[in-house]
Design an enzyme around this catalytic site. Sequence first.
Site, PDB file in Angstrom:
ATOM      1  N   SER A 138       0.881  -1.185   0.000  1.00  0.00           N
ATOM      2  CA  SER A 138       0.000   0.000   0.000  1.00  0.00           C
ATOM      3  C   SER A 138       0.909   1.221   0.000  1.00  0.00           C
ATOM      4  O   SER A 138       2.093   1.120   0.352  1.00  0.00           O
ATOM      5  CB  SER A 138      -0.843  -0.012   1.283  1.00  0.00           C
ATOM      6  OG  SER A 138      -1.450   1.239   1.499  1.00  0.00           O
ATOM      7  N   TYR A 151      -1.964  -1.220  10.418  1.00  0.00           N
ATOM      8  CA  TYR A 151      -1.916  -1.337   8.954  1.00  0.00           C
ATOM      9  C   TYR A 151      -0.605  -0.770   8.414  1.00  0.00           C
ATOM     10  O   TYR A 151       0.066  -1.405   7.579  1.00  0.00           O
ATOM     11  CB  TYR A 151      -3.125  -0.582   8.375  1.00  0.00           C
ATOM     12  CG  TYR A 151      -3.388  -0.789   6.906  1.00  0.00           C
ATOM     13  CD1 TYR A 151      -4.141  -1.862   6.452  1.00  0.00           C
ATOM     14  CD2 TYR A 151      -2.896   0.110   5.952  1.00  0.00           C
ATOM     15  CE1 TYR A 151      -4.408  -2.044   5.102  1.00  0.00           C
ATOM     16  CE2 TYR A 151      -3.159  -0.064   4.602  1.00  0.00           C
ATOM     17  CZ  TYR A 151      -3.922  -1.143   4.178  1.00  0.00           C
ATOM     18  OH  TYR A 151      -4.170  -1.311   2.845  1.00  0.00           O
TER      19      TYR A 151
HETATM   20  P1  NAD Z   1     -11.344  -6.418   0.086  1.00  0.00           P
HETATM   21  O1  NAD Z   1     -11.947  -6.329   1.439  1.00  0.00           O
HETATM   22  O2  NAD Z   1     -12.168  -6.166  -1.119  1.00  0.00           O
HETATM   23  O3  NAD Z   1     -10.621  -7.824  -0.120  1.00  0.00           O
HETATM   24  C1  NAD Z   1      -9.879  -8.426   0.886  1.00  0.00           C
HETATM   25  C2  NAD Z   1      -9.754  -9.899   0.571  1.00  0.00           C
HETATM   26  O4  NAD Z   1      -9.009 -10.523   1.627  1.00  0.00           O
HETATM   27  C3  NAD Z   1     -11.103 -10.605   0.509  1.00  0.00           C
HETATM   28  O5  NAD Z   1     -11.063 -11.615  -0.473  1.00  0.00           O
HETATM   29  C4  NAD Z   1     -11.223 -11.221   1.897  1.00  0.00           C
HETATM   30  O6  NAD Z   1     -12.094 -12.336   1.957  1.00  0.00           O
HETATM   31  C5  NAD Z   1      -9.771 -11.609   2.126  1.00  0.00           C
HETATM   32  N1  NAD Z   1      -9.461 -11.845   3.534  1.00  0.00           N
HETATM   33  C6  NAD Z   1      -9.635 -11.030   4.591  1.00  0.00           C
HETATM   34  N2  NAD Z   1      -9.238 -11.640   5.714  1.00  0.00           N
HETATM   35  C7  NAD Z   1      -8.795 -12.869   5.345  1.00  0.00           C
HETATM   36  C8  NAD Z   1      -8.253 -13.976   6.055  1.00  0.00           C
HETATM   37  N3  NAD Z   1      -8.093 -13.954   7.389  1.00  0.00           N
HETATM   38  N4  NAD Z   1      -7.914 -15.072   5.357  1.00  0.00           N
HETATM   39  C9  NAD Z   1      -8.096 -15.135   4.009  1.00  0.00           C
HETATM   40  N5  NAD Z   1      -8.589 -14.115   3.286  1.00  0.00           N
HETATM   41  C10 NAD Z   1      -8.934 -13.006   3.956  1.00  0.00           C
HETATM   42  O7  NAD Z   1     -10.107  -5.399   0.166  1.00  0.00           O
HETATM   43  P2  NAD Z   1      -9.094  -4.855  -0.944  1.00  0.00           P
HETATM   44  O8  NAD Z   1      -9.171  -3.382  -0.873  1.00  0.00           O
HETATM   45  O9  NAD Z   1      -9.259  -5.544  -2.230  1.00  0.00           O
HETATM   46  O10 NAD Z   1      -7.718  -5.275  -0.262  1.00  0.00           O
HETATM   47  C11 NAD Z   1      -6.813  -6.193  -0.831  1.00  0.00           C
HETATM   48  C12 NAD Z   1      -5.402  -5.802  -0.428  1.00  0.00           C
HETATM   49  O11 NAD Z   1      -5.106  -4.526  -0.979  1.00  0.00           O
HETATM   50  C13 NAD Z   1      -5.204  -5.679   1.076  1.00  0.00           C
HETATM   51  O12 NAD Z   1      -3.945  -6.206   1.433  1.00  0.00           O
HETATM   52  C14 NAD Z   1      -5.212  -4.176   1.305  1.00  0.00           C
HETATM   53  O13 NAD Z   1      -4.489  -3.794   2.426  1.00  0.00           O
HETATM   54  C15 NAD Z   1      -4.556  -3.699   0.011  1.00  0.00           C
HETATM   55  N6  NAD Z   1      -4.805  -2.292  -0.321  1.00  0.00           N
HETATM   56  C16 NAD Z   1      -6.075  -1.833  -0.512  1.00  0.00           C
HETATM   57  C17 NAD Z   1      -6.248  -0.494  -0.832  1.00  0.00           C
HETATM   58  C18 NAD Z   1      -7.607   0.083  -1.090  1.00  0.00           C
HETATM   59  O14 NAD Z   1      -7.692   1.312  -1.220  1.00  0.00           O
HETATM   60  N7  NAD Z   1      -8.658  -0.692  -1.197  1.00  0.00           N
HETATM   61  C19 NAD Z   1      -5.152   0.368  -0.920  1.00  0.00           C
HETATM   62  C20 NAD Z   1      -3.892  -0.147  -0.697  1.00  0.00           C
HETATM   63  C21 NAD Z   1      -3.720  -1.479  -0.399  1.00  0.00           C
END
Ligand code: NAD
Length: 256
Positions: A138, A151
């Site tokens: 991130s 985080y």
């Molecule tokens: P999301 O909530 O849409 O997806 C998260 C995924 O992780 C889902 O498939 C969920 O079921 C899975 N998950 C959560 N806990 C879990 C566990 N204990 N075991 C197995 N799977 C698990 O969120 P997202 O925004 O797509 O996030 C995905 C990644 O991207 C994360 O690492 C997040 O930190 C990172 N990220 C997101 C953003 C953003 O703005 N959305 C920005 C930077 C980084």
Amino acid sequence: MLKGKTALVTGSTSGIGLGIAKALAAQGANIVMNGFGDVDGPKAAIAALGVKVSYHGADMSRPDEIAAMMAFAAEQFGRVDILVNNAGIQHVARIENFPAERWDAIIAINMSSAFHATRLALPAMQAAGWGRIINVASVHGLVASAEKSAYVTAKHGVVGLTKVTALENASTGITCNAICPGWVLTPLVQKQVDAKAAALGVSNDEAKKLLLGEKEPSLQFTTPEELGALAVFFCSPAGNNVRGVAWNMDGGWLAQ
Ligand code: NAD
């Protein structure tokens, strides 16, 4: 480009992980999915791209379940060629109010899971002489925001792990890089939009504009499709000597 390869994408039932899984599948990679919530819909969407798809429901906070998932992937497809460490959660609170249990969960799911999956994926990649490890970190792996202690700590750790993984395999065909998104409108961020709308008494649209305006000069969300294209680049021959980078795709967040 990736026909015959297998990609395991953690947290690929939703959001960024699903976007990356689809982008790799569109290049011909078979996919091992993981994550909670609806599995059938995302699985069908990936299968529609003409590749094989399997699913393992490992809880990424549990090393024993991660080991079971890696063994399952090897059984299904022979080995994992591309590992995308993506599963993640968020909790927003000042440090003095941060629940210790949420800290432990975020460190386990957002950071330690990447170590466990990587250590278990590397031997087969080393034997094959080729591999790609992509860690979804991130912008919070590179800079901080208030109220995101766990985080930010976990994501900085993931960027560190990315560099060490890249260095330890630098003379091989295995690369490791991190993707550092800014705001992406997934369920993880929608919760923060909802909290802002409720706290300020504004509409959902207004809350989105305020969230973007605080950090991103582009005033646009990055999309899972755009992040998927970056993951495909890391897997391409042109990405062969890209090693240990933390590549932000963030609407100018870190340029300021
Ligand atoms: P999301 O909530 O849409 O997806 C998260 C995924 O992780 C889902 O498939 C969920 O079921 C899975 N998950 C959560 N806990 C879990 C566990 N204990 N075991 C197995 N799977 C698990 O969120 P997202 O925004 O797509 O996030 C995905 C990644 O991207 C994360 O690492 C997040 O930190 C990172 N990220 C997101 C953003 C953003 O703005 N959305 C920005 C930077 C980084």
